[in-house]
Design a protein around this motif. Structure first.
Motif, PDB file in Angstrom:
ATOM      1  N   SER A 134       0.838  -1.201   0.000  1.00 18.74           N
ATOM      2  CA  SER A 134       0.000   0.000   0.000  1.00 18.74           C
ATOM      3  C   SER A 134       0.876   1.255   0.000  1.00 18.74           C
ATOM      4  O   SER A 134       1.982   1.238  -0.517  1.00 18.74           O
ATOM      5  CB  SER A 134      -0.920  -0.068   1.216  1.00 18.74           C
ATOM      6  N   LEU A 135       0.398   2.310   0.634  1.00 20.58           N
ATOM      7  CA  LEU A 135       1.129   3.578   0.622  1.00 20.58           C
ATOM      8  C   LEU A 135       2.432   3.491   1.419  1.00 20.58           C
ATOM      9  O   LEU A 135       2.608   2.609   2.250  1.00 20.58           O
ATOM     10  CB  LEU A 135       0.254   4.714   1.161  1.00 20.58           C
ATOM     11  N   ARG A 136       3.349   4.420   1.152  1.00 20.82           N
ATOM     12  CA  ARG A 136       4.587   4.502   1.933  1.00 20.82           C
ATOM     13  C   ARG A 136       4.907   5.970   2.193  1.00 20.82           C
ATOM     14  O   ARG A 136       4.398   6.866   1.516  1.00 20.82           O
ATOM     15  CB  ARG A 136       5.746   3.852   1.179  1.00 20.82           C
ATOM     16  N   TYR A 137       5.752   6.168   3.197  1.00 20.17           N
ATOM     17  CA  TYR A 137       6.291   7.497   3.484  1.00 20.17           C
ATOM     18  C   TYR A 137       7.793   7.397   3.449  1.00 20.17           C
ATOM     19  O   TYR A 137       8.367   6.415   3.920  1.00 20.17           O
ATOM     20  CB  TYR A 137       5.863   7.964   4.877  1.00 20.17           C
ATOM     21  N   LYS A 138       8.447   8.424   2.924  1.00 11.20           N
ATOM     22  CA  LYS A 138       9.912   8.448   2.933  1.00 11.20           C
ATOM     23  C   LYS A 138      10.433   9.493   3.913  1.00 11.20           C
ATOM     24  O   LYS A 138      11.541   9.383   4.394  1.00 11.20           O
ATOM     25  CB  LYS A 138      10.445   8.758   1.540  1.00 11.20           C
ATOM     26  N   SER A 139       9.649  10.527   4.157  1.00  7.42           N
ATOM     27  CA  SER A 139      10.073  11.578   5.090  1.00  7.42           C
ATOM     28  C   SER A 139       8.834  12.255   5.660  1.00  7.42           C
ATOM     29  O   SER A 139       7.737  12.092   5.125  1.00  7.42           O
ATOM     30  CB  SER A 139      10.916  12.614   4.353  1.00  7.42           C
ATOM     31  N   HIS A 140       9.018  13.041   6.719  1.00 10.72           N
ATOM     32  CA  HIS A 140       7.926  13.797   7.341  1.00 10.72           C
ATOM     33  C   HIS A 140       6.677  12.938   7.563  1.00 10.72           C
ATOM     34  O   HIS A 140       5.569  13.329   7.212  1.00 10.72           O
ATOM     35  CB  HIS A 140       7.551  15.027   6.488  1.00 10.72           C
ATOM     36  N   VAL A 141       6.908  11.741   8.103  1.00  8.07           N
ATOM     37  CA  VAL A 141       5.825  10.778   8.294  1.00  8.07           C
ATOM     38  C   VAL A 141       4.681  11.371   9.115  1.00  8.07           C
ATOM     39  O   VAL A 141       3.513  11.242   8.755  1.00  8.07           O
ATOM     40  CB  VAL A 141       6.348   9.494   8.994  1.00  8.07           C
ATOM     41  N   GLY A 142       5.048  12.043  10.205  1.00  3.38           N
ATOM     42  CA  GLY A 142       4.038  12.602  11.102  1.00  3.38           C
ATOM     43  C   GLY A 142       3.165  13.623  10.387  1.00  3.38           C
ATOM     44  O   GLY A 142       1.934  13.558  10.460  1.00  3.38           O
ATOM     45  N   ILE A 143       3.801  14.549   9.671  1.00  2.00           N
ATOM     46  CA  ILE A 143       3.055  15.612   8.976  1.00  2.00           C
ATOM     47  C   ILE A 143       2.168  14.993   7.893  1.00  2.00           C
ATOM     48  O   ILE A 143       0.984  15.315   7.779  1.00  2.00           O
ATOM     49  CB  ILE A 143       4.013  16.638   8.323  1.00  2.00           C
ATOM     50  N   LYS A 144       2.743  14.085   7.098  1.00  3.05           N
ATOM     51  CA  LYS A 144       1.982  13.509   5.984  1.00  3.05           C
ATOM     52  C   LYS A 144       0.804  12.684   6.488  1.00  3.05           C
ATOM     53  O   LYS A 144      -0.269  12.699   5.891  1.00  3.05           O
ATOM     54  CB  LYS A 144       2.898  12.697   5.072  1.00  3.05           C
ATOM     55  N   THR A 145       1.013  11.937   7.586  1.00  2.00           N
ATOM     56  CA  THR A 145      -0.086  11.153   8.150  1.00  2.00           C
ATOM     57  C   THR A 145      -1.195  12.092   8.619  1.00  2.00           C
ATOM     58  O   THR A 145      -2.373  11.857   8.369  1.00  2.00           O
ATOM     59  CB  THR A 145       0.407  10.298   9.338  1.00  2.00           C
ATOM     60  N   PHE A 146      -0.781  13.180   9.258  1.00  2.00           N
ATOM     61  CA  PHE A 146      -1.754  14.166   9.744  1.00  2.00           C
ATOM     62  C   PHE A 146      -2.526  14.783   8.574  1.00  2.00           C
ATOM     63  O   PHE A 146      -3.760  14.846   8.596  1.00  2.00           O
ATOM     64  CB  PHE A 146      -1.028  15.251  10.559  1.00  2.00           C
ATOM     65  N   SER A 157      -2.375  15.263  -2.859  1.00  2.00           N
ATOM     66  CA  SER A 157      -1.172  15.005  -3.650  1.00  2.00           C
ATOM     67  C   SER A 157       0.090  15.069  -2.774  1.00  2.00           C
ATOM     68  O   SER A 157       1.028  14.293  -2.958  1.00  2.00           O
ATOM     69  CB  SER A 157      -1.135  16.005  -4.804  1.00  2.00           C
ATOM     70  N   TYR A 158       0.100  15.966  -1.794  1.00  2.00           N
ATOM     71  CA  TYR A 158       1.232  16.055  -0.869  1.00  2.00           C
ATOM     72  C   TYR A 158       1.293  14.810   0.030  1.00  2.00           C
ATOM     73  O   TYR A 158       2.353  14.201   0.202  1.00  2.00           O
ATOM     74  CB  TYR A 158       1.129  17.327  -0.015  1.00  2.00           C
ATOM     75  N   ALA A 159       0.146  14.425   0.585  1.00  2.00           N
ATOM     76  CA  ALA A 159       0.124  13.323   1.552  1.00  2.00           C
ATOM     77  C   ALA A 159       0.571  11.994   0.937  1.00  2.00           C
ATOM     78  O   ALA A 159       1.140  11.151   1.631  1.00  2.00           O
ATOM     79  CB  ALA A 159      -1.273  13.185   2.152  1.00  2.00           C
ATOM     80  N   TYR A 160       0.295  11.804  -0.354  1.00  2.00           N
ATOM     81  CA  TYR A 160       0.610  10.521  -0.998  1.00  2.00           C
ATOM     82  C   TYR A 160       1.845  10.572  -1.886  1.00  2.00           C
ATOM     83  O   TYR A 160       2.134   9.607  -2.578  1.00  2.00           O
ATOM     84  CB  TYR A 160      -0.592  10.031  -1.814  1.00  2.00           C
ATOM     85  N   LYS A 161       2.569  11.695  -1.895  1.00  2.00           N
ATOM     86  CA  LYS A 161       3.634  11.833  -2.892  1.00  2.00           C
ATOM     87  C   LYS A 161       4.739  10.781  -2.779  1.00  2.00           C
ATOM     88  O   LYS A 161       5.296  10.373  -3.790  1.00  2.00           O
ATOM     89  CB  LYS A 161       4.212  13.245  -2.915  1.00  2.00           C
ATOM     90  N   ASP A 162       5.009  10.307  -1.549  1.00  2.00           N
ATOM     91  CA  ASP A 162       6.077   9.314  -1.392  1.00  2.00           C
ATOM     92  C   ASP A 162       5.695   7.935  -1.939  1.00  2.00           C
ATOM     93  O   ASP A 162       6.541   7.042  -2.035  1.00  2.00           O
ATOM     94  CB  ASP A 162       6.454   9.171   0.089  1.00  2.00           C
ATOM     95  N   THR A 163       4.413   7.764  -2.245  1.00  2.00           N
ATOM     96  CA  THR A 163       3.969   6.480  -2.800  1.00  2.00           C
ATOM     97  C   THR A 163       4.292   6.390  -4.298  1.00  2.00           C
ATOM     98  O   THR A 163       4.329   5.306  -4.868  1.00  2.00           O
ATOM     99  CB  THR A 163       2.451   6.317  -2.516  1.00  2.00           C
ATOM    100  N   LEU A 164       4.543   7.547  -4.928  1.00  2.00           N
ATOM    101  CA  LEU A 164       4.965   7.548  -6.337  1.00  2.00           C
ATOM    102  C   LEU A 164       6.373   6.962  -6.407  1.00  2.00           C
ATOM    103  O   LEU A 164       7.154   7.096  -5.480  1.00  2.00           O
ATOM    104  CB  LEU A 164       4.954   8.977  -6.897  1.00  2.00           C
ATOM    105  N   MET A 165       6.681   6.296  -7.515  1.00  2.00           N
ATOM    106  CA  MET A 165       7.959   5.566  -7.605  1.00  2.00           C
ATOM    107  C   MET A 165       8.780   5.998  -8.816  1.00  2.00           C
ATOM    108  O   MET A 165       8.230   6.197  -9.893  1.00  2.00           O
ATOM    109  CB  MET A 165       7.672   4.058  -7.727  1.00  2.00           C
ATOM    110  N   SER A 166      10.109   6.105  -8.608  1.00  2.00           N
ATOM    111  CA  SER A 166      10.995   6.391  -9.736  1.00  2.00           C
ATOM    112  C   SER A 166      11.963   5.243  -9.986  1.00  2.00           C
ATOM    113  O   SER A 166      12.641   5.180 -10.989  1.00  2.00           O
ATOM    114  CB  SER A 166      11.767   7.684  -9.504  1.00  2.00           C
ATOM    115  N   SER A 167      12.048   4.324  -9.012  1.00  2.00           N
ATOM    116  CA  SER A 167      12.864   3.122  -9.200  1.00  2.00           C
ATOM    117  C   SER A 167      12.268   2.023  -8.333  1.00  2.00           C
ATOM    118  O   SER A 167      11.451   2.300  -7.458  1.00  2.00           O
ATOM    119  CB  SER A 167      14.307   3.391  -8.786  1.00  2.00           C
TER     120      SER A 167
END
Ligand SMILES: [Zn+2]
Length: 267
Positions: free
Chosen positions: A140-152, A167-177
Motif C-alpha cells: 500500500s502507501l509509503r512514506y519516505k520523510s515527514h511521516v508525522g506531517i503527511k499522516t496528519f 497530492s502532498y500526503a501521498y507523494k512518497d507512494t509515487l515511484m521512480s525506481s
C-alpha cells in the motif's frame, strides 16, 4: 523514466470488476491489473469474510486474461500473506488458466490487506522468489520523510478533500525506481474525489514517476456499502481524464508488471 506510468490495480476478483470496470476500461482501451484471491472465486472461502461483493468466476477471469492489455496477478489463495498461500494462489491461477506463468516476465502478487510481514518476507519468501517466478509484491502507501506531517495531512484531508493536500500526503507512494521487489499503491476509497486523484496523477506526470491506484469495487451510483466501493461515474471520469493525458503524450497507462519492469530498467 521518459514519462509517468499509471496503473489501475483491482483487488480480490470482485464480480463488479468484470461487469462494470472492465467494459469502461475496454471502451477507453485502458490497461489494468486484476489481483485474484482463488478461494473467494471458487467459493471455498466465505465471501462475507472478505467483502459484501460477489466474486467473478473463472470464465470471466479467463476472458480478461485473454485481453493482452490486462494483467492477472495473485492475491493469495485464502487472502493471506504466507509463503504457502502466495504459492497456492499463484499455482491455482496458472493451473486454471493453463499457463506456466501469468505474464511473460513471471508472476505478480498484491499483498492481501497489505499485511505482509517483513520478517516472513525476508526469511521465507525472498529466498524462493526465483523458483516461484515471483517478480513483484504490491504493497500500500509509503512514506519516505515527514511521516508525522503527511499522516496528519492525509487524515485531515478526509474532511477537507483538497487536491493539493491529497497530492502532498501521498507523494512518497509515487515511484521512480524499484526498491527490492516492492511496488507501492495509493488506496482509492469511496470518499476520494476525482480531482484529488488527478492532482496526484499530475504530480506523477511532472516528476515522471509511476503511480499505482489500488481499487476494489466499482459500483453504481447510490450503491456504496463500504469505503472500498468507488462510484462508477467517478471511475469513468477518472479513466477519461487519465486517458486524455495519455493522448497528450504525458503519461502511459499500463500494468503493475510493466511498471515494475520499467522501474527495474528491463524494457
Ligand atoms: Zn484483498
Amino acid at each position: 523514466m521518459e514519462r509517468a506510468l499509471i496503473n489501475f490495480s483491482f483487488d480480490d476478483g470482485r464480480r463488479d470488476n468484470f461487469d462494470i470496470a472492465y467494459p469502461i476500461l475496454k471502451h477507453y482501451n485502458c490497461p489494468a491489473t486484476f489481483n485474484i484471491t482463488t478461494g473467494y472465486i471458487t467459493g471455498e472461502m466465505k465471501k462475507e469474510a472478505l467483502t459484501h461483493a460477489e466474486p467473478m468466476n473463472m470464465a470471466q477471469i479467463q476472458e480478461m486474461f485473454n485481453d493482452p492489455s490486462l494483467e492477472i496477478a495473485g492475491h493469495g489463495y485464502w487472502h493471506k500473506n504466507t509463503l504457502a498461500d502466495i504459492t497456492d494462489g499463484l499455482n491455482s491461477l496458472k493451473r486454471e488458466l493453463k499457463v506456466e506463468k501469468l505474464t511473460k516476465w513471471g508472476n505478480g502478487f498484491a499483498s492481501p490487506g497489505t499485511a505482509l510481514d517483513m520478517e516472513v518476507y525476508n526469511n521465507e519468501i525472498k529466498p524462493v522468489l526465483k523458483n516461484e517466478q515471483l517478480q513483484y509484491i504490491r504493497l500500500s502507501l509509503r512514506y519516505k520523510s515527514h511521516v508525522g506531517i503527511k499522516t496528519f495531512v492525509r487524515k485531515l484531508n478526509r474532511i477537507l478533500h483538497w487536491p493539493c493536500l491529497y497530492s502532498y500526503a501521498y507523494k512518497d507512494t509515487l515511484m521512480s525506481s524499484a526498491e527490492d521487489v516492492f511496488l507501492y499503491a495509493v488506496p482509492i476509497l469511496s470518499s476520494i474525489s476525482v480531482a484529488e486523484i488527478m492532482a496526484l496523477v499530475r504530480r506523477a506526470v511532472k516528476e515522471k514517476k509511476a503511480c499505482v491506484l489500488m481499487m476494489h469495487s466499482i459500483v453504481e451510483k447510490g450503491r456504496i456499502r463500504d469505503p472500498w466501493d468507488f462510484e462508477k461515474d467517478k471511475f469513468e471520469s477518472l479513466v477519461h481524464e487519465i486517458t486524455k493525458l495519455q493522448a497528450e503524450g504525458k503519461l502511459t497507462i499500463t500494468t503493475s508488471m510493466n511498471i515494475y519492469q520499467q522501474l527495474k530498467g528491463n524494457n
